[in-house]
Design a protein around this motif. Structure first.
Motif, PDB file in Angstrom:
ATOM      1  N   ASN A   8       0.812  -1.216   0.000  1.00 52.53           N
ATOM      2  CA  ASN A   8       0.000   0.000   0.000  1.00 52.53           C
ATOM      3  C   ASN A   8       0.844   1.264   0.000  1.00 52.53           C
ATOM      4  OD1 ASN A   8      -2.606  -1.000  -0.212  1.00 52.53           O
ATOM      5  ND2 ASN A   8      -2.789  -1.376   1.983  1.00 52.53           N
ATOM      6  N   LYS A   9       2.060   1.173   0.551  1.00 55.45           N
ATOM      7  CA  LYS A   9       2.974   2.320   0.440  1.00 55.45           C
ATOM      8  C   LYS A   9       3.321   2.565  -1.033  1.00 55.45           C
ATOM      9  CE  LYS A   9       5.173   2.052   4.991  1.00 55.45           C
ATOM     10  NZ  LYS A   9       6.426   1.746   5.738  1.00 55.45           N
ATOM     11  N   GLY A  10       3.520   1.458  -1.754  1.00 52.13           N
ATOM     12  CA  GLY A  10       3.785   1.595  -3.188  1.00 52.13           C
ATOM     13  C   GLY A  10       2.596   2.157  -3.934  1.00 52.13           C
ATOM     14  N   VAL A  11       1.392   1.697  -3.571  1.00 48.43           N
ATOM     15  CA  VAL A  11       0.174   2.213  -4.193  1.00 48.43           C
ATOM     16  C   VAL A  11       0.040   3.705  -3.939  1.00 48.43           C
ATOM     17  CG1 VAL A  11      -2.347   2.133  -4.172  1.00 48.43           C
ATOM     18  CG2 VAL A  11      -1.043   0.003  -4.099  1.00 48.43           C
ATOM     19  N   PHE A  12       0.316   4.127  -2.717  1.00 48.70           N
ATOM     20  CA  PHE A  12       0.176   5.546  -2.387  1.00 48.70           C
ATOM     21  C   PHE A  12       1.227   6.395  -3.103  1.00 48.70           C
ATOM     22  CE2 PHE A  12       0.660   9.292   0.445  1.00 48.70           C
ATOM     23  CZ  PHE A  12      -0.628   9.795   0.277  1.00 48.70           C
ATOM     24  N   ASN A  15      -0.117   6.754  -6.510  1.00 52.35           N
ATOM     25  CA  ASN A  15      -1.246   7.669  -6.362  1.00 52.35           C
ATOM     26  C   ASN A  15      -0.762   9.117  -6.306  1.00 52.35           C
ATOM     27  OD1 ASN A  15      -4.029   7.792  -3.933  1.00 52.35           O
ATOM     28  ND2 ASN A  15      -3.588   9.060  -5.701  1.00 52.35           N
ATOM     29  N   SER A  16       0.308   9.348  -5.549  1.00 52.30           N
ATOM     30  CA  SER A  16       0.851  10.707  -5.399  1.00 52.30           C
ATOM     31  C   SER A  16       1.361  11.251  -6.733  1.00 52.30           C
ATOM     32  CB  SER A  16       1.981  10.702  -4.364  1.00 52.30           C
ATOM     33  OG  SER A  16       1.527  10.256  -3.117  1.00 52.30           O
ATOM     34  N   LEU A  17       1.974  10.378  -7.533  1.00 50.44           N
ATOM     35  CA  LEU A  17       2.478  10.804  -8.839  1.00 50.44           C
ATOM     36  C   LEU A  17       1.332  11.232  -9.755  1.00 50.44           C
ATOM     37  CD1 LEU A  17       5.219   8.098  -9.584  1.00 50.44           C
ATOM     38  CD2 LEU A  17       5.551  10.444  -8.779  1.00 50.44           C
ATOM     39  N   PHE A  18       0.274  10.420  -9.803  1.00 52.24           N
ATOM     40  CA  PHE A  18      -0.852  10.754 -10.671  1.00 52.24           C
ATOM     41  C   PHE A  18      -1.647  11.948 -10.142  1.00 52.24           C
ATOM     42  CE2 PHE A  18      -0.357   6.301 -12.249  1.00 52.24           C
ATOM     43  CZ  PHE A  18      -0.180   6.630 -13.586  1.00 52.24           C
ATOM     44  N   ILE A  51      -9.785   9.601 -14.259  1.00 52.94           N
ATOM     45  CA  ILE A  51     -10.279   8.252 -13.973  1.00 52.94           C
ATOM     46  C   ILE A  51      -9.368   7.530 -12.987  1.00 52.94           C
ATOM     47  CG2 ILE A  51     -10.687   5.980 -15.001  1.00 52.94           C
ATOM     48  CD1 ILE A  51     -11.630   7.507 -17.539  1.00 52.94           C
ATOM     49  N   LEU A  52      -8.052   7.674 -13.144  1.00 54.74           N
ATOM     50  CA  LEU A  52      -7.112   7.024 -12.231  1.00 54.74           C
ATOM     51  C   LEU A  52      -7.262   7.557 -10.812  1.00 54.74           C
ATOM     52  CD1 LEU A  52      -3.911   6.816 -14.456  1.00 54.74           C
ATOM     53  CD2 LEU A  52      -5.233   4.895 -13.554  1.00 54.74           C
ATOM     54  N   ASN A  53      -7.413   8.870 -10.677  1.00 58.29           N
ATOM     55  CA  ASN A  53      -7.550   9.437  -9.331  1.00 58.29           C
ATOM     56  C   ASN A  53      -8.879   9.046  -8.690  1.00 58.29           C
ATOM     57  OD1 ASN A  53      -5.339  11.487  -8.252  1.00 58.29           O
ATOM     58  ND2 ASN A  53      -5.345  11.594 -10.494  1.00 58.29           N
ATOM     59  N   ILE A  54      -9.916   8.916  -9.494  1.00 54.02           N
ATOM     60  CA  ILE A  54     -11.186   8.409  -8.961  1.00 54.02           C
ATOM     61  C   ILE A  54     -11.014   6.964  -8.495  1.00 54.02           C
ATOM     62  CG2 ILE A  54     -13.549   7.768  -9.590  1.00 54.02           C
ATOM     63  CD1 ILE A  54     -13.552  10.228 -11.468  1.00 54.02           C
ATOM     64  N   THR A  55     -10.249   6.180  -9.250  1.00 60.98           N
ATOM     65  CA  THR A  55      -9.993   4.789  -8.875  1.00 60.98           C
ATOM     66  C   THR A  55      -9.221   4.700  -7.556  1.00 60.98           C
ATOM     67  OG1 THR A  55      -9.955   4.153 -11.213  1.00 60.98           O
ATOM     68  CG2 THR A  55      -8.963   2.609  -9.643  1.00 60.98           C
ATOM     69  N   PHE A  56      -8.181   5.541  -7.424  1.00 61.81           N
ATOM     70  CA  PHE A  56      -7.430   5.562  -6.168  1.00 61.81           C
ATOM     71  C   PHE A  56      -8.317   5.994  -5.000  1.00 61.81           C
ATOM     72  CE2 PHE A  56      -3.521   5.974  -8.890  1.00 61.81           C
ATOM     73  CZ  PHE A  56      -2.895   4.823  -8.418  1.00 61.81           C
ATOM     74  N   LEU A  57      -9.173   6.978  -5.244  1.00 61.67           N
ATOM     75  CA  LEU A  57     -10.093   7.439  -4.203  1.00 61.67           C
ATOM     76  C   LEU A  57     -10.963   6.286  -3.703  1.00 61.67           C
ATOM     77  CD1 LEU A  57     -11.583   9.668  -2.580  1.00 61.67           C
ATOM     78  CD2 LEU A  57     -12.976  10.063  -4.623  1.00 61.67           C
ATOM     79  N   ARG A  65      -8.912   4.051   4.647  1.00 67.48           N
ATOM     80  CA  ARG A  65      -7.638   4.706   4.891  1.00 67.48           C
ATOM     81  C   ARG A  65      -7.745   6.195   4.600  1.00 67.48           C
ATOM     82  NH1 ARG A  65      -3.500   2.231   7.737  1.00 67.48           N
ATOM     83  NH2 ARG A  65      -3.480  -0.003   7.290  1.00 67.48           N
ATOM     84  N   LYS A  66      -7.067   6.988   5.445  1.00 65.37           N
ATOM     85  CA  LYS A  66      -7.120   8.443   5.280  1.00 65.37           C
ATOM     86  C   LYS A  66      -6.415   8.903   4.010  1.00 65.37           C
ATOM     87  CE  LYS A  66      -3.008   9.231   8.128  1.00 65.37           C
ATOM     88  NZ  LYS A  66      -2.478   9.877   9.363  1.00 65.37           N
ATOM     89  N   GLN A  67      -5.661   8.021   3.370  1.00 61.62           N
ATOM     90  CA  GLN A  67      -4.980   8.392   2.120  1.00 61.62           C
ATOM     91  C   GLN A  67      -5.972   8.770   1.023  1.00 61.62           C
ATOM     92  OE1 GLN A  67      -3.896   6.039   4.186  1.00 61.62           O
ATOM     93  NE2 GLN A  67      -1.828   6.791   4.591  1.00 61.62           N
ATOM     94  N   PHE A  68      -7.254   8.466   1.232  1.00 56.43           N
ATOM     95  CA  PHE A  68      -8.266   8.862   0.244  1.00 56.43           C
ATOM     96  C   PHE A  68      -8.308  10.372   0.091  1.00 56.43           C
ATOM     97  CE2 PHE A  68     -10.903   9.818   3.893  1.00 56.43           C
ATOM     98  CZ  PHE A  68     -11.775  10.801   3.440  1.00 56.43           C
ATOM     99  N   LEU A  69      -7.856  11.093   1.124  1.00 54.31           N
ATOM    100  CA  LEU A  69      -7.943  12.559   1.106  1.00 54.31           C
ATOM    101  C   LEU A  69      -7.116  13.169  -0.019  1.00 54.31           C
ATOM    102  CD1 LEU A  69      -7.789  13.291   4.944  1.00 54.31           C
ATOM    103  CD2 LEU A  69      -9.723  13.720   3.402  1.00 54.31           C
ATOM    104  N   LEU A  70      -6.027  12.531  -0.408  1.00 54.15           N
ATOM    105  CA  LEU A  70      -5.175  13.090  -1.462  1.00 54.15           C
ATOM    106  C   LEU A  70      -5.956  13.251  -2.760  1.00 54.15           C
ATOM    107  CD1 LEU A  70      -2.486  14.033  -2.617  1.00 54.15           C
ATOM    108  CD2 LEU A  70      -1.901  11.614  -3.019  1.00 54.15           C
ATOM    109  N   SER A  71      -6.472  12.147  -3.296  1.00 56.84           N
ATOM    110  CA  SER A  71      -7.219  12.227  -4.551  1.00 56.84           C
ATOM    111  C   SER A  71      -8.534  12.967  -4.374  1.00 56.84           C
ATOM    112  CB  SER A  71      -7.472  10.820  -5.111  1.00 56.84           C
ATOM    113  OG  SER A  71      -6.289  10.283  -5.659  1.00 56.84           O
TER     114      SER A  71
END
Length: 344
Positions: A8-12, A15-18, A51-57, A65-71
Protein backbone atom coordinates in the motif's frame (compact mmCIF):
# COMPACT_ATOMS: atom_id res chain seq x y z
CA UNK A 1 -4.79 2.42 12.82
CA UNK A 2 -2.23 -0.02 11.49
CA UNK A 3 0.57 1.45 9.34
CA UNK A 4 0.44 0.93 5.61
CA UNK A 5 1.77 -2.32 4.28
CA UNK A 6 4.71 -2.30 1.89
CA UNK A 7 2.30 -2.87 -1.01
CA UNK A 8 0.00 0.00 0.00
CA UNK A 9 2.97 2.32 0.44
CA UNK A 10 3.79 1.60 -3.19
CA UNK A 11 0.17 2.21 -4.19
CA UNK A 12 0.18 5.55 -2.39
CA UNK A 13 3.44 6.55 -4.05
CA UNK A 14 1.93 5.89 -7.49
CA UNK A 15 -1.25 7.67 -6.36
CA UNK A 16 0.85 10.71 -5.40
CA UNK A 17 2.48 10.80 -8.84
CA UNK A 18 -0.85 10.75 -10.67
CA UNK A 19 -2.38 13.27 -8.26
CA UNK A 20 0.53 15.64 -8.93
CA UNK A 21 0.17 15.14 -12.69
CA UNK A 22 -3.54 15.92 -12.45
CA UNK A 23 -2.87 19.07 -10.43
CA UNK A 24 -0.38 20.19 -13.06
CA UNK A 25 -2.87 19.42 -15.83
CA UNK A 26 -5.41 21.73 -14.15
CA UNK A 27 -3.05 24.63 -14.83
CA UNK A 28 -2.54 23.93 -18.54
CA UNK A 29 -5.67 25.76 -19.82
CA UNK A 30 -4.08 28.94 -18.44
CA UNK A 31 -0.61 28.44 -19.88
CA UNK A 32 -0.02 29.25 -23.58
CA UNK A 33 1.34 26.15 -25.37
CA UNK A 34 4.23 28.22 -26.72
CA UNK A 35 5.52 28.45 -23.13
CA UNK A 36 5.64 24.71 -22.39
CA UNK A 37 4.50 22.86 -25.53
CA UNK A 38 5.64 19.49 -24.17
CA UNK A 39 3.51 19.84 -21.03
CA UNK A 40 0.45 20.69 -23.14
CA UNK A 41 0.28 17.02 -24.09
CA UNK A 42 -0.99 16.37 -20.54
CA UNK A 43 -4.28 18.03 -21.50
CA UNK A 44 -5.04 15.07 -23.79
CA UNK A 45 -4.37 12.69 -20.93
CA UNK A 46 -6.70 14.50 -18.54
CA UNK A 47 -9.50 11.88 -18.87
CA UNK A 48 -7.09 9.12 -17.86
CA UNK A 49 -5.71 11.18 -14.96
CA UNK A 50 -9.21 11.89 -13.68
CA UNK A 51 -10.28 8.25 -13.97
CA UNK A 52 -7.11 7.02 -12.23
CA UNK A 53 -7.55 9.44 -9.33
CA UNK A 54 -11.19 8.41 -8.96
CA UNK A 55 -9.99 4.79 -8.87
CA UNK A 56 -7.43 5.56 -6.17
CA UNK A 57 -10.09 7.44 -4.20
CA UNK A 58 -12.40 4.41 -4.25
CA UNK A 59 -9.52 2.08 -3.36
CA UNK A 60 -8.60 4.02 -0.20
CA UNK A 61 -12.24 4.45 0.84
CA UNK A 62 -12.77 0.69 0.59
CA UNK A 63 -9.62 0.22 2.65
CA UNK A 64 -10.90 2.79 5.20
CA UNK A 65 -7.64 4.71 4.89
CA UNK A 66 -7.12 8.44 5.28
CA UNK A 67 -4.98 8.39 2.12
CA UNK A 68 -8.27 8.86 0.24
CA UNK A 69 -7.94 12.56 1.11
CA UNK A 70 -5.18 13.09 -1.46
CA UNK A 71 -7.22 12.23 -4.55
CA UNK A 72 -10.41 13.52 -2.95
CA UNK A 73 -8.99 17.01 -2.47
CA UNK A 74 -7.35 17.05 -5.92
CA UNK A 75 -10.61 15.96 -7.58
CA UNK A 76 -12.63 18.46 -5.54
CA UNK A 77 -10.28 21.21 -6.66
CA UNK A 78 -10.95 20.33 -10.30
CA UNK A 79 -14.63 19.42 -10.04
CA UNK A 80 -15.47 21.49 -13.15
CA UNK A 81 -13.07 19.32 -15.13
CA UNK A 82 -15.06 16.24 -14.15
CA UNK A 83 -18.15 17.93 -15.60
CA UNK A 84 -16.22 18.38 -18.85
CA UNK A 85 -15.31 14.70 -18.88
CA UNK A 86 -18.64 12.97 -18.28
CA UNK A 87 -22.30 13.98 -18.39
CA UNK A 88 -25.28 11.99 -17.22
CA UNK A 89 -28.17 11.69 -19.66
CA UNK A 90 -30.83 14.36 -20.03
CA UNK A 91 -34.45 14.15 -21.14
CA UNK A 92 -35.10 13.89 -24.86
CA UNK A 93 -36.05 17.17 -26.49
CA UNK A 94 -38.36 17.67 -29.47
CA UNK A 95 -37.12 20.40 -31.78
CA UNK A 96 -39.45 23.38 -32.27
CA UNK A 97 -39.79 25.25 -35.59
CA UNK A 98 -38.04 28.29 -34.10
CA UNK A 99 -35.04 26.22 -32.94
CA UNK A 100 -31.84 25.83 -34.93
CA UNK A 101 -30.13 22.49 -35.45
CA UNK A 102 -26.43 22.44 -36.31
CA UNK A 103 -24.47 19.35 -37.34
CA UNK A 104 -20.65 19.34 -37.38
CA UNK A 105 -18.59 16.51 -38.85
CA UNK A 106 -14.98 15.94 -39.86
CA UNK A 107 -15.63 13.56 -42.75
CA UNK A 108 -11.97 12.79 -43.56
CA UNK A 109 -12.43 13.58 -47.23
CA UNK A 110 -15.34 11.12 -47.51
CA UNK A 111 -12.89 8.23 -47.32
CA UNK A 112 -11.05 9.31 -50.49
CA UNK A 113 -8.04 7.15 -49.68
CA UNK A 114 -10.03 4.14 -48.47
CA UNK A 115 -9.06 4.36 -44.81
CA UNK A 116 -12.30 2.46 -44.23
CA UNK A 117 -12.74 -0.68 -46.31
CA UNK A 118 -16.10 0.20 -47.82
CA UNK A 119 -17.30 1.69 -51.10
CA UNK A 120 -20.46 3.25 -49.67
CA UNK A 121 -19.07 5.73 -47.12
CA UNK A 122 -20.08 8.83 -49.08
CA UNK A 123 -23.61 7.54 -49.64
CA UNK A 124 -23.90 6.62 -45.96
CA UNK A 125 -22.82 10.10 -44.85
CA UNK A 126 -25.31 11.70 -47.25
CA UNK A 127 -28.03 9.42 -45.87
CA UNK A 128 -27.06 10.26 -42.27
CA UNK A 129 -27.25 13.99 -42.97
CA UNK A 130 -30.64 13.52 -44.61
CA UNK A 131 -31.93 11.65 -41.58
CA UNK A 132 -30.65 14.32 -39.18
CA UNK A 133 -32.19 17.25 -41.11
CA UNK A 134 -29.84 19.96 -39.80
CA UNK A 135 -30.51 23.63 -40.49
CA UNK A 136 -26.76 24.28 -40.61
CA UNK A 137 -24.21 21.69 -41.72
CA UNK A 138 -20.49 22.21 -41.07
CA UNK A 139 -17.94 19.88 -42.62
CA UNK A 140 -14.24 19.68 -41.90
CA UNK A 141 -12.00 17.91 -44.43
CA UNK A 142 -14.78 18.30 -46.97
CA UNK A 143 -13.85 16.70 -50.29
CA UNK A 144 -15.39 18.19 -53.42
CA UNK A 145 -16.16 15.32 -55.81
CA UNK A 146 -18.91 14.42 -58.24
CA UNK A 147 -20.41 11.85 -55.88
CA UNK A 148 -20.57 14.38 -53.02
CA UNK A 149 -23.90 16.13 -53.34
CA UNK A 150 -25.95 17.94 -50.71
CA UNK A 151 -28.32 19.69 -53.08
CA UNK A 152 -31.04 20.06 -50.46
CA UNK A 153 -29.07 22.99 -49.04
CA UNK A 154 -29.67 26.09 -51.15
CA UNK A 155 -26.71 28.05 -49.78
CA UNK A 156 -23.26 26.51 -49.65
CA UNK A 157 -19.91 28.06 -48.83
CA UNK A 158 -16.77 26.00 -49.39
CA UNK A 159 -13.10 26.93 -49.10
CA UNK A 160 -10.83 24.29 -50.60
CA UNK A 161 -7.19 24.41 -49.57
CA UNK A 162 -4.87 22.04 -51.37
CA UNK A 163 -3.24 22.82 -54.71
CA UNK A 164 -5.91 20.98 -56.67
CA UNK A 165 -8.66 22.77 -54.68
CA UNK A 166 -10.04 19.42 -53.68
CA UNK A 167 -10.69 19.50 -49.92
CA UNK A 168 -11.19 21.98 -47.10
CA UNK A 169 -14.08 23.26 -44.99
CA UNK A 170 -17.74 23.82 -45.90
CA UNK A 171 -20.85 25.40 -44.40
CA UNK A 172 -24.21 24.40 -45.92
CA UNK A 173 -27.55 25.89 -44.96
CA UNK A 174 -30.93 27.09 -46.17
CA UNK A 175 -30.66 30.31 -44.18
CA UNK A 176 -29.65 33.36 -46.24
CA UNK A 177 -25.90 34.02 -46.16
CA UNK A 178 -25.34 37.79 -45.92
CA UNK A 179 -21.58 37.64 -45.49
CA UNK A 180 -18.84 35.02 -45.59
CA UNK A 181 -15.10 34.67 -45.37
CA UNK A 182 -12.10 32.53 -44.53
CA UNK A 183 -9.57 32.80 -41.72
CA UNK A 184 -6.30 31.58 -43.16
CA UNK A 185 -3.62 29.88 -41.09
CA UNK A 186 0.02 30.34 -42.08
CA UNK A 187 2.10 27.26 -42.89
CA UNK A 188 -0.89 24.99 -42.47
CA UNK A 189 -3.29 22.86 -44.48
CA UNK A 190 -6.05 23.84 -42.06
CA UNK A 191 -8.19 26.94 -41.69
CA UNK A 192 -11.48 28.32 -40.40
CA UNK A 193 -14.38 29.71 -42.42
CA UNK A 194 -17.42 31.70 -41.38
CA UNK A 195 -20.84 32.73 -42.62
CA UNK A 196 -23.17 35.39 -41.28
CA UNK A 197 -26.63 33.86 -41.45
CA UNK A 198 -29.96 35.64 -41.34
CA UNK A 199 -32.08 33.55 -38.94
CA UNK A 200 -35.54 35.00 -38.35
CA UNK A 201 -34.76 38.62 -37.44
CA UNK A 202 -31.29 37.83 -36.08
CA UNK A 203 -27.89 37.60 -37.70
CA UNK A 204 -25.61 34.86 -36.40
CA UNK A 205 -21.98 34.24 -37.31
CA UNK A 206 -21.17 30.54 -37.64
CA UNK A 207 -17.45 29.78 -37.55
CA UNK A 208 -16.40 26.35 -38.76
CA UNK A 209 -12.90 25.56 -37.47
CA UNK A 210 -10.28 22.95 -38.21
CA UNK A 211 -7.24 23.62 -36.06
CA UNK A 212 -3.79 22.19 -36.68
CA UNK A 213 -3.80 18.40 -36.64
CA UNK A 214 -1.91 16.55 -33.91
CA UNK A 215 -1.14 13.85 -36.47
CA UNK A 216 -2.04 11.03 -34.09
CA UNK A 217 -2.38 7.61 -35.61
CA UNK A 218 -4.83 5.78 -33.32
CA UNK A 219 -2.93 2.50 -33.38
CA UNK A 220 -0.85 0.76 -30.75
CA UNK A 221 2.27 0.85 -32.95
CA UNK A 222 2.29 4.66 -32.81
CA UNK A 223 3.14 4.43 -29.12
CA UNK A 224 6.05 2.05 -29.39
CA UNK A 225 9.26 3.54 -28.07
CA UNK A 226 10.84 4.23 -31.47
CA UNK A 227 7.81 6.27 -32.61
CA UNK A 228 7.01 7.98 -29.32
CA UNK A 229 9.67 10.70 -29.50
CA UNK A 230 8.65 11.73 -33.03
CA UNK A 231 4.99 11.79 -31.99
CA UNK A 232 5.68 14.07 -29.00
CA UNK A 233 7.68 16.43 -31.22
CA UNK A 234 4.90 16.65 -33.80
CA UNK A 235 2.27 17.27 -31.15
CA UNK A 236 4.31 20.02 -29.46
CA UNK A 237 4.68 21.83 -32.80
CA UNK A 238 0.95 21.48 -33.46
CA UNK A 239 0.01 22.90 -30.05
CA UNK A 240 2.10 26.01 -30.73
CA UNK A 241 0.46 26.46 -34.14
CA UNK A 242 -3.01 26.06 -32.61
CA UNK A 243 -2.30 28.90 -30.20
CA UNK A 244 -1.65 31.28 -33.11
CA UNK A 245 -4.65 29.97 -35.05
CA UNK A 246 -7.02 30.52 -32.12
CA UNK A 247 -5.76 34.08 -31.78
CA UNK A 248 -6.76 34.75 -35.39
CA UNK A 249 -10.23 33.31 -34.75
CA UNK A 250 -10.63 35.50 -31.66
CA UNK A 251 -9.60 38.57 -33.66
CA UNK A 252 -12.37 37.74 -36.13
CA UNK A 253 -14.88 37.40 -33.29
CA UNK A 254 -13.77 40.65 -31.66
CA UNK A 255 -14.63 42.46 -34.90
CA UNK A 256 -17.98 40.70 -35.24
CA UNK A 257 -21.12 42.63 -34.17
CA UNK A 258 -23.30 39.49 -34.13
CA UNK A 259 -23.95 36.53 -31.89
CA UNK A 260 -21.71 33.64 -32.80
CA UNK A 261 -21.49 29.86 -32.83
CA UNK A 262 -18.11 28.13 -33.07
CA UNK A 263 -18.00 24.51 -34.15
CA UNK A 264 -15.68 21.98 -35.63
CA UNK A 265 -12.50 20.04 -35.04
CA UNK A 266 -10.28 21.63 -32.38
CA UNK A 267 -7.73 18.82 -32.54
CA UNK A 268 -7.42 19.40 -28.82
CA UNK A 269 -9.30 18.51 -25.68
CA UNK A 270 -11.79 20.39 -23.51
CA UNK A 271 -9.01 20.71 -20.91
CA UNK A 272 -6.68 22.71 -23.14
CA UNK A 273 -5.62 26.31 -23.51
CA UNK A 274 -7.14 26.62 -27.00
CA UNK A 275 -10.50 25.30 -25.80
CA UNK A 276 -10.61 27.75 -22.89
CA UNK A 277 -9.87 30.67 -25.21
CA UNK A 278 -12.46 29.62 -27.79
CA UNK A 279 -15.11 29.02 -25.13
CA UNK A 280 -14.95 32.57 -23.79
CA UNK A 281 -18.45 34.11 -23.90
CA UNK A 282 -19.77 30.80 -25.24
CA UNK A 283 -21.50 27.75 -23.80
CA UNK A 284 -20.25 24.23 -24.53
CA UNK A 285 -23.28 22.36 -25.88
CA UNK A 286 -21.94 19.03 -24.59
CA UNK A 287 -21.57 20.35 -21.05
CA UNK A 288 -25.14 21.65 -21.18
CA UNK A 289 -27.00 18.74 -22.74
CA UNK A 290 -24.51 15.99 -23.54
CA UNK A 291 -24.33 12.42 -22.32
CA UNK A 292 -21.56 10.03 -21.28
CA UNK A 293 -17.99 10.95 -22.37
CA UNK A 294 -19.08 12.64 -25.61
CA UNK A 295 -16.21 10.93 -27.42
CA UNK A 296 -15.65 12.38 -30.90
CA UNK A 297 -12.41 10.75 -32.09
CA UNK A 298 -11.73 7.08 -32.88
CA UNK A 299 -9.09 6.30 -30.27
CA UNK A 300 -8.76 3.13 -28.21
CA UNK A 301 -7.04 4.40 -25.08
CA UNK A 302 -8.67 7.71 -24.16
CA UNK A 303 -12.25 9.00 -24.66
CA UNK A 304 -11.10 12.02 -26.65
CA UNK A 305 -13.58 14.85 -27.19
CA UNK A 306 -11.72 17.03 -29.66
CA UNK A 307 -14.73 18.33 -31.61
CA UNK A 308 -17.09 20.87 -30.08
CA UNK A 309 -20.06 23.15 -30.61
CA UNK A 310 -19.75 26.39 -28.64
CA UNK A 311 -22.91 28.50 -28.60
CA UNK A 312 -23.10 32.20 -27.78
CA UNK A 313 -23.91 32.57 -24.07
CA UNK A 314 -27.00 34.65 -24.93
CA UNK A 315 -28.53 31.59 -26.62
CA UNK A 316 -29.94 28.44 -25.02
CA UNK A 317 -28.82 24.90 -25.75
CA UNK A 318 -31.83 22.59 -26.03
CA UNK A 319 -30.18 19.31 -27.04
CA UNK A 320 -26.80 17.84 -27.92
CA UNK A 321 -25.86 14.50 -29.47
CA UNK A 322 -22.62 12.81 -30.36
CA UNK A 323 -23.02 9.94 -32.77
CA UNK A 324 -20.48 7.19 -31.99
CA UNK A 325 -22.51 4.72 -34.03
CA UNK A 326 -21.59 6.66 -37.19
CA UNK A 327 -18.22 5.18 -38.12
CA UNK A 328 -17.58 6.69 -41.54
CA UNK A 329 -14.50 8.71 -40.55
CA UNK A 330 -11.87 8.90 -37.79
CA UNK A 331 -14.22 11.40 -36.11
CA UNK A 332 -17.81 11.02 -34.97
CA UNK A 333 -20.37 13.68 -35.93
CA UNK A 334 -21.87 15.96 -33.28
CA UNK A 335 -25.13 17.91 -33.39
CA UNK A 336 -26.81 20.57 -31.30
CA UNK A 337 -30.24 22.18 -31.12
CA UNK A 338 -30.32 25.72 -29.76
CA UNK A 339 -32.61 28.73 -29.62
CA UNK A 340 -31.44 32.25 -30.34
CA UNK A 341 -32.68 33.57 -27.03
CA UNK A 342 -32.54 32.09 -23.56
CA UNK A 343 -35.75 31.30 -21.70
CA UNK A 344 -34.06 32.15 -18.42
Amino acid sequence: MKPLSFFNKGVFFVNSLFATALLLAYLLPYIPPSTFPFLSILSLGMPILLILNITFLIYWIVKLRKQFLLSFLILLLGFNHILSLYKFGVEQYTKKPSDVKLLSYNVRQFNRYNWIEADTVTKQIIQFVGDQKPDILCFQEYDHREDVSFSSFKNQYRVLLDREERFGQAILTNYPIINKGAIGFENSNNNAIYTDLLIAKDTVRVINIHLESLKINPSVSEFHEKNRQRLVGRMSTSFKKQEVQVQKILENLNNCPYKSVICGDMNNSAFSYVYRKLAQNHVDAFKEKGESFGKTFVFDFIPLRIDAILVDESMEVKAFDSHPEIRYSDHYPISCVFSLTSDN
